[in-house]
Design a protein around this motif. Structure first.
Motif, PDB file in Angstrom:
ATOM      1  N   LEU A 151     -26.187 -12.429 -16.090  1.00  0.00           N
ATOM      2  CA  LEU A 151     -26.462 -11.006 -15.890  1.00  0.00           C
ATOM      3  C   LEU A 151     -25.897 -10.543 -14.555  1.00  0.00           C
ATOM      4  O   LEU A 151     -26.190 -11.128 -13.509  1.00  0.00           O
ATOM      5  CB  LEU A 151     -27.975 -10.761 -15.924  1.00  0.00           C
ATOM      6  N   ARG A 152     -25.094  -9.493 -14.606  1.00  0.00           N
ATOM      7  CA  ARG A 152     -24.578  -8.910 -13.365  1.00  0.00           C
ATOM      8  C   ARG A 152     -25.672  -8.061 -12.722  1.00  0.00           C
ATOM      9  O   ARG A 152     -26.236  -7.173 -13.355  1.00  0.00           O
ATOM     10  CB  ARG A 152     -23.347  -8.054 -13.639  1.00  0.00           C
ATOM     11  N   VAL A 153     -25.967  -8.349 -11.471  1.00  0.00           N
ATOM     12  CA  VAL A 153     -27.033  -7.641 -10.755  1.00  0.00           C
ATOM     13  C   VAL A 153     -26.513  -6.288 -10.286  1.00  0.00           C
ATOM     14  O   VAL A 153     -25.479  -6.208  -9.620  1.00  0.00           O
ATOM     15  CB  VAL A 153     -27.535  -8.474  -9.560  1.00  0.00           C
ATOM     16  N   ASN A 154     -27.222  -5.235 -10.640  1.00  0.00           N
ATOM     17  CA  ASN A 154     -26.849  -3.878 -10.253  1.00  0.00           C
ATOM     18  C   ASN A 154     -28.016  -3.258  -9.492  1.00  0.00           C
ATOM     19  O   ASN A 154     -28.932  -2.687 -10.074  1.00  0.00           O
ATOM     20  CB  ASN A 154     -26.512  -3.041 -11.493  1.00  0.00           C
ATOM     21  N   HIS A 155     -27.997  -3.417  -8.168  1.00  0.00           N
ATOM     22  CA  HIS A 155     -29.065  -2.852  -7.341  1.00  0.00           C
ATOM     23  C   HIS A 155     -28.905  -1.333  -7.276  1.00  0.00           C
ATOM     24  O   HIS A 155     -27.820  -0.824  -6.966  1.00  0.00           O
ATOM     25  CB  HIS A 155     -29.022  -3.417  -5.918  1.00  0.00           C
ATOM     26  N   CYS A 156     -29.991  -0.625  -7.555  1.00  0.00           N
ATOM     27  CA  CYS A 156     -29.986   0.839  -7.528  1.00  0.00           C
ATOM     28  C   CYS A 156     -30.939   1.352  -6.452  1.00  0.00           C
ATOM     29  O   CYS A 156     -32.009   0.773  -6.236  1.00  0.00           O
ATOM     30  CB  CYS A 156     -30.408   1.402  -8.882  1.00  0.00           C
ATOM     31  N   LEU A 157     -30.547   2.419  -5.813  1.00  0.00           N
ATOM     32  CA  LEU A 157     -31.415   3.097  -4.859  1.00  0.00           C
ATOM     33  C   LEU A 157     -32.216   4.141  -5.629  1.00  0.00           C
ATOM     34  O   LEU A 157     -31.647   5.061  -6.223  1.00  0.00           O
ATOM     35  CB  LEU A 157     -30.600   3.747  -3.749  1.00  0.00           C
ATOM     36  N   LEU A 158     -33.532   3.988  -5.624  1.00  0.00           N
ATOM     37  CA  LEU A 158     -34.412   4.858  -6.401  1.00  0.00           C
ATOM     38  C   LEU A 158     -35.224   5.772  -5.491  1.00  0.00           C
ATOM     39  O   LEU A 158     -35.559   5.399  -4.360  1.00  0.00           O
ATOM     40  CB  LEU A 158     -35.367   4.016  -7.254  1.00  0.00           C
ATOM     41  N   GLY A 159     -35.527   6.941  -5.988  1.00  0.00           N
ATOM     42  CA  GLY A 159     -36.356   7.898  -5.252  1.00  0.00           C
ATOM     43  C   GLY A 159     -37.186   8.735  -6.201  1.00  0.00           C
ATOM     44  O   GLY A 159     -36.989   8.714  -7.425  1.00  0.00           O
TER      45      GLY A 159
END
Length: 387
Positions: free
Chosen positions: A179-187
């Motif tokens: 699995l390719r890790v896709n870090h997202c910035l959430l708000g």
């Protein structure tokens, strides 16, 4: 430090139910309908995959579990995920699966292991588990069909805890997921990333997104895991706080994705193992991988001889991992000239690219068994060639 901590610090167990509950009574110890996770099918155990040991190894003794009490089992909702956080499935705890010890791991909906489970089995129902060992035990106790656990990451390396648990438990590896890790910035909805003053996530996730966070000039706040960071943000509703987690976590907890792919290194891939009670029947219709663990006697060139059984048959070794033999970590060797020397005793975990249906793999393990003090096949399974 186990790499999994930067992802979600936990594991997801999943089940795809299709049989009536009455068909499980003889196996599940009379579990109630609250846990409707049933075994879909059982595979024939091949004699070539039988677990072998020339000399018993203390570390690999299986744990003995008593059937769980119905009143101690957690009710799991069978309605999917909801933005109402109180209605989300609760993680199975150590009490629910008669766990005697905790490894400190947590699991929540929206973790990366859930993404891995859904990649492998899009129609499965996922259930979080609050620790690695609880996931192993849940499969052993017939609460679920399979477990999906991380084993290594391209940046942070191996998860040693899960290597140790593979030896302690008698589950079989039946698949892998990359699995390719896709870090997202959430708000929170309506908040722009420029408004953020602090960002919460697991320390390793924060470290892997350092360039973006430094550019924003935000404070970094550590959390138990990425999914928990998203949940905390949704519960507290702090406008100037953000979180780093997966895109699925944003959907589950009703958060906005302010930026995607914020990790410093794009080549961030996590490999997960799929574990089951029975092995699958290996074939030759696609690329297969076989995982084994063995130990050897100390001596000049012994490890070289052990590994050469694969090289002489043109079998590629995909991974080699060594772990100390915990019950016998040091061995004293007497030498009349130099006195006593102390050596570490190791177990060697190897993944090689060949199917146990191939004669070359069978012959390689046959020769290895002549050298090894202990040898066990952990599983033979199709390779995941799509990231």
């Amino acid at each position: 430090m186990a790499f999994d901590l930067f992802l979600h610090k936990g594991a997801f167990i999943w089940g795809c139910s299709s049989k009536p509950h009455s068909q499980l009574d003889s196996h599940s110890g009379g579990l109630t309908d609250n846990l409707r996770y049933q075994l879909v099918h059982k595979c024939t155990i091949l004699s070539v995959l039988a677990q072998k040991a020339a000399i018993p190894v203390e570390d690999e003794k299986p744990l003995v579990h008593s059937p769980p009490d119905d009143n101690a089992l957690l009710h799991i909702h069978n309605k999917g995920f909801h933005k109402d956080i109180n209605m989300l499935p609760k993680p199975l705890t150590s009490i629910d699966v008669s766990s005697s010890a905790s490894d400190g791991s947590k699991g929540l909906p929206g973790a990366y292991s859930e993404d891995a489970a859904l990649k492998a089995y899009p129609k499965c129902e996922t259930v979080p588990c609050d620790e690695f060992e609880a996931a192993f035990k849940a499969v052993e106790l017939w609460l679920v069909d399979k477990a999906v656990l991380p084993i290594e990451n391209s940046i942070d390396g191996s998860i040693h805890r899960n290597y140790d648990l593979l030896l302690r438990h008698r589950l079989h590896i039946v698949g892998e997921v990359q699995l390719r890790v896709n870090h997202c910035l959430l708000g929170l909805p309506g908040v722009a990333k420029e408004e953020l003053k602090s960002v919460v996530s697991h320390p390793q996730a924060l470290a892997q997104c350092e360039m973006v966070l430094n550019e924003l000039g935000v404070d970094k706040i550590g959390a138990h895991d990425t999914a928990a960071a998203a949940k905390t943000l949704a519960i507290n509703c702090l406008r100037h706080n953000g979180a780093i987690a997966s895109s699925r976590a944003a959907k589950i907890y009703g958060l906005d994705i302010l930026a995607e792919g914020i990790q410093d290194d794009d080549a961030n891939v996590t490999r997960f193992l799929v574990l089951a009670r029975e092995p699958i029947i290996p074939g030759t219709d696609r690329p297969y991988k076989t995982s084994i663990v063995f130990s050897i006697e100390e001596g000049p060139g012994v490890l070289f001889k052990a590994l050469s059984v694969f090289s002489m048959r043109n079998i590629n070794l995909a991974k080699i991992e060594s772990r100390p033999l915990k019950q016998r970590p040091l061995r004293v060797v007497d030498d009349s000239n130099e006195g006593s020397a102390k050596y570490f005793d190791y177990l060697f975990y190897i993944d090689f690219e060949a199917s146990m249906a191939e004669p070359r793999a069978q012959n390689a393990l046959g020769q290895l068994q002549e050298i090894a003090r202990f040898l066990r096949v952990l599983g033979c399974y199709p390779m995941d060639t799509h990231v």
